[in-house]
Enzyme design. Sequence first.
Site, PDB file in Angstrom:
ATOM      1  N   GLY A  39       3.137  -0.686  18.530  1.00 33.48           N
ATOM      2  CA  GLY A  39       3.237  -2.056  18.036  1.00 33.48           C
ATOM      3  C   GLY A  39       1.900  -2.772  18.116  1.00 33.48           C
ATOM      4  N   TYR A  77       8.642   9.012   4.428  1.00 33.15           N
ATOM      5  CA  TYR A  77       8.738   9.850   5.630  1.00 33.15           C
ATOM      6  C   TYR A  77       7.397   9.936   6.338  1.00 33.15           C
ATOM      7  CZ  TYR A  77      13.361  11.406   4.238  1.00 33.15           C
ATOM      8  OH  TYR A  77      14.692  11.438   3.905  1.00 33.15           O
ATOM      9  N   GLU A 164      -7.711  -4.356  13.234  1.00 34.68           N
ATOM     10  CA  GLU A 164      -6.894  -3.371  13.954  1.00 34.68           C
ATOM     11  C   GLU A 164      -7.325  -1.976  13.514  1.00 34.68           C
ATOM     12  OE1 GLU A 164      -2.756  -3.596  12.811  1.00 34.68           O
ATOM     13  OE2 GLU A 164      -2.321  -1.706  13.827  1.00 34.68           O
ATOM     14  N   THR A 215      -2.858   5.188  30.766  1.00 34.40           N
ATOM     15  CA  THR A 215      -3.693   4.037  30.396  1.00 34.40           C
ATOM     16  C   THR A 215      -5.125   4.256  30.887  1.00 34.40           C
ATOM     17  OG1 THR A 215      -1.853   2.511  30.390  1.00 34.40           O
ATOM     18  CG2 THR A 215      -4.006   1.553  30.802  1.00 34.40           C
ATOM     19  N   LYS A 247      -4.079  -2.228  39.869  1.00 29.38           N
ATOM     20  CA  LYS A 247      -4.489  -0.827  39.703  1.00 29.38           C
ATOM     21  C   LYS A 247      -5.173  -0.634  38.338  1.00 29.38           C
ATOM     22  CE  LYS A 247      -2.503   3.682  40.632  1.00 29.38           C
ATOM     23  NZ  LYS A 247      -1.264   4.386  40.928  1.00 29.38           N
ATOM     24  N   GLY A 378      13.296   1.693  -4.629  1.00 29.36           N
ATOM     25  CA  GLY A 378      13.276   3.119  -4.356  1.00 29.36           C
ATOM     26  C   GLY A 378      12.864   3.930  -5.574  1.00 29.36           C
ATOM     27  N   CYS A 405      14.253  -4.733  -7.153  1.00 29.66           N
ATOM     28  CA  CYS A 405      13.550  -3.721  -7.960  1.00 29.66           C
ATOM     29  C   CYS A 405      14.520  -2.626  -8.412  1.00 29.66           C
ATOM     30  CB  CYS A 405      12.352  -3.167  -7.195  1.00 29.66           C
ATOM     31  SG  CYS A 405      11.135  -2.458  -8.308  1.00 29.66           S
ATOM     32  N   GLY A 407      17.150  -1.995  -7.098  1.00 29.01           N
ATOM     33  CA  GLY A 407      18.454  -2.653  -6.938  1.00 29.01           C
ATOM     34  C   GLY A 407      18.855  -3.433  -8.182  1.00 29.01           C
ATOM     35  N   HIS A 531       9.712  -7.792  -5.903  1.00 28.75           N
ATOM     36  CA  HIS A 531      10.047  -7.599  -4.486  1.00 28.75           C
ATOM     37  C   HIS A 531       9.880  -8.910  -3.716  1.00 28.75           C
ATOM     38  CE1 HIS A 531      10.254  -3.135  -4.352  1.00 28.75           C
ATOM     39  NE2 HIS A 531       9.448  -3.232  -5.395  1.00 28.75           N
ATOM     40  N   GLU A 533      10.931  -9.649  -0.940  1.00 28.82           N
ATOM     41  CA  GLU A 533      10.800  -9.433   0.513  1.00 28.82           C
ATOM     42  C   GLU A 533       9.358  -9.525   0.988  1.00 28.82           C
ATOM     43  OE1 GLU A 533      11.612  -7.129  -1.712  1.00 28.82           O
ATOM     44  OE2 GLU A 533      10.934  -5.118  -1.194  1.00 28.82           O
TER      45      GLU A 533
END
Length: 561
Positions: A39, A77, A164, A215, A247, A378, A405, A407, A531, A533
């Site tokens: 994350g 995937y 990142e 870590t 620590k 999809g 889309c 859908g 889309h 979303e």
Amino acid sequence: LLLKWQMTNGTSQFHLLTLQPFNKLKFIFVTSGVVSSLGKGLTAAALGTLLENRGLKVALQKFDPYLNVDPGTMSPYQHGEVYVLDDGAETDLDLGHYERFTNTKLSRLNNLTSGQVYQTVLNNEREGKYLGKTVQVIPHVTDEIKRRIHVLAESTKADVIITEIGGTTGDIEGLPFVEAIREFALEAGVGNTCFIHVTYVPFIKAAGELKTKPTQQSVAKLREIGITPHIICARCEKPLDKELRQKISLFCNVPVEAVIEEKDVDHSIYEVPLMLQRERCDELVCRILHLETAAPKMAHWQEIIRKLIAPQHRVRIGVVGKYIGLQDAYKSVYEAIIHGGIANDCGVEIVQVESEQIEKEGAEKILQGLGGVLVPGGFGERGIEGKILAAKFARETKLPYLGLCLGMQIATIEFARNVLKLEKAHSTEFDPDSPHPVIALLDAQKKVTKKGGTMRLGAQPCQLVVGSQAGKLYGSFVVNERHRHRYEFNNAYREKFEKSGFVFSGTSPDGKLVEVIELKDHPFYVASQFHPEFLSKPHQPHPLFKGFIAAAHQQIHHKPL
Ligand code: GLN
């Protein structure tokens, strides 16, 4: 010293040009260690939320070490969702977190892959830009990486750039990126960069305790390259006690207050900014970067969390897809549904439905009792018939339906087959010989042969019909929404559909491309070729999702779950 170093190393000129803004610009680099899926993107995004709410202008950027130019050609995937930006860039799903957690608008400059870096360097080499030189990872590849940080800084005029670094520290692929940020920090000077390392502190059941060794080792890996993190974000299942913090502090060479506990959240990822704030992470970052700001204003964010933890209402929404077993394949869809819930003070339980299951067991058995059904985007034939059955069930039983889309294409095929009685109606994507190709290839796609970045992509205007359900939900007549498709509604069938109560409530401004459809005589049956979303945030829920959840909630109002 820097100039001398550049001259002897023969690095490109941009360093000389960009020394100036370093005094004001601040850079945060987020790396991670031990394992993937910690994350890190959420940590970066949540820090972005806090800094933005401190009044700073933030830009977020992701470096991905793989050699694909972009993730557009990867299977879910491999990669999870492909997140699409306004400018049509197909990017990593972490950019979705960046847009949801902050108010920044991202562009293709915000996602850099090794593929892009090498493509640029090799093109430069062919153009003769390095004439006389041996082209090498250091400095040519690392220079290109650093250049992209500067380009983003220049184009966004942000106060803080958060970058990142994808992958896990120690990966061979990621090395040029880590080396580049080390060099970058040297050039930017002390007080202008902050390194945050997100690591894992596993709970070992047999020992009954959290372990800090992974870590320590991952920080050692980072230090081998020459980076000492300023802050360690320790991802853990159990609270990190004082002793463990001490620590980590001792072995990893960070002050104890720079060991941030990042425990698994109880309810929602949107709790992460508040968790980092409790740990004073943003305060520390500001101290390291000499940024003087007021404390972040997070009251609105707390209200969002309140609605997520203790909503007034509850509803269950079925998402019918073919990658249902994958956590990340429909990331933005799931998030946008949650946002629709926030807008209605309604907790949403998402029921993940494998479309092939509907093919086997029938729609009624699987979908009854739900407040609404959503069919997301999809590609490919698998599971299509199950989705068509879901759309039929929603239409016939007046169950709220939202299609995104694919859908929308599914809703069209279903209506053609079962209402218009056009036998074997289909999309030419799945049946090129269909006698009724109600969904067909976009004209612009007919000559396309290459796969990468060639779909109809990014923000395109859509004009809505006054008085339609979509028009009412948006409250405006022209909207810009993000696209990623090759097929469209076949206009040869428009009249036929219209006569039977299928409403074309949104089209491209020239009227040629169908963008939104809906059904008359249905409480909520709306589907878009775009889309939505990708444009929803917890603090700005998308109108279509807001309307969908409102309808779903109403639907079950008199029917207890
Ligand atoms: N496969 C469909 C098309 O290319 C739908 C794409 C999608 O859902 N993103 O048009």
